[in-house]
Design an enzyme around this catalytic site. Structure first.
Site, PDB file in Angstrom:
ATOM      1  N   TYR A  16      46.079  43.000  69.455  1.00 19.38           N
ATOM      2  CA  TYR A  16      44.723  42.634  69.012  1.00 19.38           C
ATOM      3  C   TYR A  16      44.031  41.717  70.021  1.00 19.38           C
ATOM      4  O   TYR A  16      43.402  40.736  69.639  1.00 19.38           O
ATOM      5  CB  TYR A  16      44.792  41.963  67.630  1.00 19.38           C
ATOM      6  CG  TYR A  16      44.916  42.976  66.510  1.00 19.38           C
ATOM      7  CD1 TYR A  16      43.780  43.511  65.922  1.00 19.38           C
ATOM      8  CD2 TYR A  16      46.155  43.399  66.066  1.00 19.38           C
ATOM      9  CE1 TYR A  16      43.875  44.454  64.912  1.00 19.38           C
ATOM     10  CE2 TYR A  16      46.262  44.348  65.057  1.00 19.38           C
ATOM     11  CZ  TYR A  16      45.118  44.868  64.485  1.00 19.38           C
ATOM     12  OH  TYR A  16      45.218  45.805  63.493  1.00 19.38           O
ATOM     13  N   TYR A 143      43.563  47.428  53.945  1.00 20.19           N
ATOM     14  CA  TYR A 143      44.298  47.444  55.215  1.00 20.19           C
ATOM     15  C   TYR A 143      45.788  47.515  54.881  1.00 20.19           C
ATOM     16  O   TYR A 143      46.302  46.670  54.146  1.00 20.19           O
ATOM     17  CB  TYR A 143      44.025  46.187  56.061  1.00 20.19           C
ATOM     18  CG  TYR A 143      44.888  46.148  57.297  1.00 20.19           C
ATOM     19  CD1 TYR A 143      44.502  46.802  58.463  1.00 20.19           C
ATOM     20  CD2 TYR A 143      46.130  45.509  57.289  1.00 20.19           C
ATOM     21  CE1 TYR A 143      45.315  46.802  59.587  1.00 20.19           C
ATOM     22  CE2 TYR A 143      46.950  45.509  58.403  1.00 20.19           C
ATOM     23  CZ  TYR A 143      46.535  46.155  59.554  1.00 20.19           C
ATOM     24  OH  TYR A 143      47.354  46.164  60.655  1.00 20.19           O
TER      25      TYR A 143
HETATM   26  N1  PMP Z   1      49.946  45.608  54.523  1.00 19.49           N
HETATM   27  C1  PMP Z   1      49.197  44.491  54.409  1.00 19.49           C
HETATM   28  C2  PMP Z   1      48.574  44.175  53.076  1.00 19.49           C
HETATM   29  C3  PMP Z   1      49.041  43.636  55.492  1.00 19.49           C
HETATM   30  O1  PMP Z   1      48.277  42.535  55.371  1.00 19.49           O
HETATM   31  C4  PMP Z   1      49.683  43.955  56.726  1.00 19.49           C
HETATM   32  C5  PMP Z   1      49.584  43.076  57.956  1.00 19.49           C
HETATM   33  N2  PMP Z   1      48.556  42.193  58.030  1.00 19.49           N
HETATM   34  C6  PMP Z   1      50.436  45.133  56.792  1.00 19.49           C
HETATM   35  C7  PMP Z   1      50.557  45.923  55.670  1.00 19.49           C
HETATM   36  C8  PMP Z   1      51.116  45.535  58.062  1.00 19.49           C
HETATM   37  O2  PMP Z   1      52.185  44.701  58.336  1.00 19.49           O
HETATM   38  P1  PMP Z   1      52.792  44.599  59.804  1.00 19.49           P
HETATM   39  O3  PMP Z   1      51.753  43.924  60.644  1.00 19.49           O
HETATM   40  O4  PMP Z   1      54.018  43.773  59.629  1.00 19.49           O
HETATM   41  O5  PMP Z   1      53.095  45.979  60.270  1.00 19.49           O
END
Ligand code: PMP
Length: 421
Positions: A16, A143
């Protein structure tokens, strides 16, 4: 600049990060409770738990010891056909704290893979029962991660734009803040219920989509409708799990028991990557058979890593200590005070709070690319606080070891930034 920072600039591609304009990455050499310490010895209060992963503080000695001790006896073993005590005990301990009915634990690597696993279990479960159902329903502004399945379930955004042609189609339900997902779900079940393999939601908080908080009644409504229609409900608790919203899981706040729960981030106290997908016994039974073709053909090299499991068991023990629940209540109260202070500024809108998670919007551009967030982050960095707004959405997700005074101090930094506008 020390030699290793030059190596970072020359060889590392950060997540990012727009390397064309990003400021130099801050070199962190140590962590200590709620603080990170940079190469010059400056302390930085980690008000976002390093991407929401840290629960009990950085370099927590008990978790560090548990990992070190585990590393000396068994660091890793293939998890197909083999098992080990940390994984077996962690699975049992998670089942104990999860909402009712979630009785099988599948390990993976991170939040995205926990989501991939849940979606794949839901789809294959129908196939194993002789039905072809592939449609996934998900919320607008959701997300769920950066892998292709998780991106498909996520709402289209600047994150997914380049990959749109490769994402599978999802039935999109309105964000509860903007529309009526229950009515939309009723209509979807009526018209395409026979195609629906699962509904996936981030319970009570659309996190990366803008820290958008919605009511428990909506979550209960989604559960009632999916249960009545026999459609699995996937709760993505990657951001909300392990006490962030107050109780162990956001689903607990609404008294909702999903069919699949995705976990990661705080599961190890933020020490090591680990993804966890919990499933009901009913879903598990649709895979258990003498027929090898019905196997869940999914696994990663490090599935069930003993070090991560050892960290998770220690983190869970710390989380279940009543002192931790008390600390979370104190954090919520400190947020209330802080939010009341910043809310009086004309730029601040929609102050909101969900357990230890506080957020508000800044009336200065909209969306993830709004520059105000990066400006606030740079200002806060200079004042010894780590913030990382989502564009114009400012949030605090501190580790549970933070003190109310320290939280008050973070709001003070935000107030000083607002005074500069
Ligand atoms: N689901 C949700 C609700 C998240 O907030 C995130 C990461 N911010 C993810 C899945 C993905 O997790 P990761 O970054 O560990 O792959």
């Amino acid at each position: 600049m020390s030699t290793w920072q030059a190596l970072d600039e020359r060889f590392v591609w950060h997540p990012y990060t727009q390397h064309g304009i990003a400021p130099r990455a801050t070199p962190i050499v140590r962590g200590e409770g709620a603080y990170l310490v940079d190469a010059d010895g400056n302390r930085l209060l980690d008000a976002i738990s390093s991407w929401w992963v840290n629960l009990h503080g950085h370099a927590h000695p008990e978790i560090a010891d548990a990992i070190a001790q585990q590393a000396r006896s068994l660091e890793q073993v293939i998890f197909a056909g083999f098992t080990h005590e940390p994984a077996a005990r962690l699975a049992a301990e998670l089942v104990e704290v999860l909402p009712d009915g979630l009785e099988r634990i599948f390990f993976s690597d991170d939040g995205s893979t926990a989501v991939e696993v849940a979606i794949k279990i839901a789809i294959q479960s129908w196939r194993n029962r002789g039905e072809r159902r592939t449609l996934i329903a998900a919320l607008d502004n959701a997300y769920h991660g950066d892998t292709f399945g998780a991106m498909s379930a996520s709402a289209p955004s600047v994150f997914t734009e380049a990959f749109g042609d490769h994402l599978f189609q999802v039935a999109r339900l309105p964000d509860p803040i903007e529309g009526d997902p229950l009515d939309a779900l009723d209509r979807l079940i009526e018209t395409r219920g026979g195609e629906l393999a699962a509904v996936i939601v981030e319970p009570l908080l659309l996190a990366a989509g803008g820290m958008r908080m919605y009511g428990e009644d909506v979550l209960r409504g989604i559960r009632e409708r999916t249960r009545a229609a026999g459609i699995p409900l996937i709760a993505d608790e990657v951001a909300t799990g392990f006490g962030r919203t107050g109780p162990m899981f956001a689903c607990d706040r609404a008294g909702v028991a999903p069919d699949l729960v995705c976990m990661s981030k705080g599961v190890t106290g933020g020490f090591l990557p680990l993804g966890v997908t919990a499933a009901t016994a009913e879903l598990f039974e649709t895979f258990r058979s003498p027929d090898r073709a019905l196997t869940f053909f999914h696994g990663h090299s490090f599935t069930g890593n003993p070090l991560a499991c050892a960290a998770a068991r220690t983190s869970l023990r710390l989380l279940l200590d009543p002192a931790c629940a008390k600390a979370r209540v104190a954090i919520e109260a400190a947020h209330e005070d802080g939010l009341a202070r910043v809310a009086s500024h004309p730029m601040v809108t929609r102050p909101r709070l969900l357990g230890t998670i506080a957020a508000f919007d800044l009336e200065a551009g909209e969306g993830y690319l709004a520059p105000v967030g990066r400006e606030l982050a740079a200002f806060a960095r200079g004042e010894g606080v780590l913030l990382r707004p989502l564009g114009n959405v400012v949030y605090l997700i501190p580790p549970y070891c933070v003190t109310p005074d320290e939280i008050g101090g973070v709001y003070g930094v935000i107030e000083r930034f607002l005074e500069t506008r």
